[in-house]
Structures are given as structure tokens and as C-alpha cells.
Write a protein that holds these residues in place. Structure first.
Motif, PDB file in Angstrom:
ATOM      1  N   TYR A 124       0.849  -1.193   0.000  1.00 12.96           N
ATOM      2  CA  TYR A 124       0.000   0.000   0.000  1.00 12.96           C
ATOM      3  C   TYR A 124       0.884   1.243   0.000  1.00 12.96           C
ATOM      4  O   TYR A 124       1.854   1.341   0.745  1.00 12.96           O
ATOM      5  CB  TYR A 124      -0.909   0.008   1.240  1.00 12.96           C
TER       6      TYR A 124
ATOM      7  N   LEU B  58       0.279  -3.939   3.940  1.00 14.21           N
ATOM      8  CA  LEU B  58       0.419  -2.689   4.675  1.00 14.21           C
ATOM      9  C   LEU B  58       1.661  -2.808   5.541  1.00 14.21           C
ATOM     10  O   LEU B  58       1.771  -3.712   6.361  1.00 14.21           O
ATOM     11  CB  LEU B  58      -0.815  -2.435   5.547  1.00 14.21           C
TER      12      LEU B  58
ATOM     13  N   VAL C  87      -7.231   0.494  10.832  1.00 16.02           N
ATOM     14  CA  VAL C  87      -6.696   1.600  10.056  1.00 16.02           C
ATOM     15  C   VAL C  87      -7.703   2.066   9.009  1.00 16.02           C
ATOM     16  O   VAL C  87      -8.517   1.281   8.529  1.00 16.02           O
ATOM     17  CB  VAL C  87      -5.351   1.180   9.405  1.00 16.02           C
TER      18      VAL C  87
ATOM     19  N   LEU D 198      -7.520   3.766   5.362  1.00 11.68           N
ATOM     20  CA  LEU D 198      -6.559   4.053   4.300  1.00 11.68           C
ATOM     21  C   LEU D 198      -7.229   4.777   3.141  1.00 11.68           C
ATOM     22  O   LEU D 198      -8.300   4.385   2.694  1.00 11.68           O
ATOM     23  CB  LEU D 198      -5.954   2.737   3.786  1.00 11.68           C
TER      24      LEU D 198
ATOM     25  N   THR E 208      -8.088   5.722  -0.581  1.00 13.34           N
ATOM     26  CA  THR E 208      -8.122   4.913  -1.792  1.00 13.34           C
ATOM     27  C   THR E 208      -8.991   5.547  -2.866  1.00 13.34           C
ATOM     28  O   THR E 208      -9.947   6.246  -2.553  1.00 13.34           O
ATOM     29  CB  THR E 208      -8.630   3.480  -1.505  1.00 13.34           C
TER      30      THR E 208
ATOM     31  N   ARG F 123     -12.094   6.499   1.998  1.00 15.55           N
ATOM     32  CA  ARG F 123     -11.226   5.699   2.851  1.00 15.55           C
ATOM     33  C   ARG F 123     -11.743   4.263   2.914  1.00 15.55           C
ATOM     34  O   ARG F 123     -12.944   4.031   2.857  1.00 15.55           O
ATOM     35  CB  ARG F 123     -11.193   6.271   4.264  1.00 15.55           C
TER      36      ARG F 123
END
Length: 79
Positions: free
Chosen positions: A14, A44, A58, A60, A62, A71
Motif C-alpha cells: 500500500y 500494509l 486503520v 486508508l 483509496t 477511505r
């Protein structure tokens, strides 16, 4: 996301671009495999994370998924 997208993501870290010449994992780093969202198959890098950070899960950023620019939320893996 289609099968080609999934293949593109699998085994990549990632945060690395799809055209990065070396998008794979680095030696001596610790990785978690993302499962259960649009980034499935990505790794990750959790090297240096405290246990509390890993246990929190988490969010993340995207461009993949239902809302591009959103996210992807990943919970920690529970055994």
C-alpha cells in the motif's frame, strides 16, 4: 473492481504506485495483508507500529471502491 484490478494489487505494498519498478515488500519489514475491502491483497507496512496502533485498525485513502477519494476501513485480524 474486476479480476485484473485484483491481480494488480496482490503482493504490492500500500502506498506504492502500480508502475513502481519494485512495488513489493522489503526485507526486514513487517507487513499485514489487507482483507475485507477494496484494497484486498495489498500489504500494509506496519514496521515500527505499536501494538495499540495495530489493534485499532486503520483507515486508508483509496481511489478504489464505491466512493473514489474515500477511505477503506480495515479492522485488525482477530484469531
Amino acid at each position: 473492481m474486476n479480476a485484473d484490478d485484483e491481480q494488480l494489487l496482490r503482493g504490492r505494498v500500500y502506498g506504492h504506485d502500480h508502475d513502481d519498478p519494485n512495488p513489493g515488500p522489503l526485507p526486514h519489514h513487517t507487513y499485514a495483508v489487507l482483507v475485507g475491502g477494496p484494497l484486498d491483497g495489498l500489504l500494509l507496512d506496519i514496521t515500527g507500529w505499536r501494538p495499540e496502533e495495530i489493534e485499532d485498525g486503520v483507515a486508508l485513502m483509496t481511489e478504489l471502491g464505491r466512493w473514489p477519494g474515500g477511505r477503506a476501513l480495515y479492522d485488525p485480524f482477530r484469531r
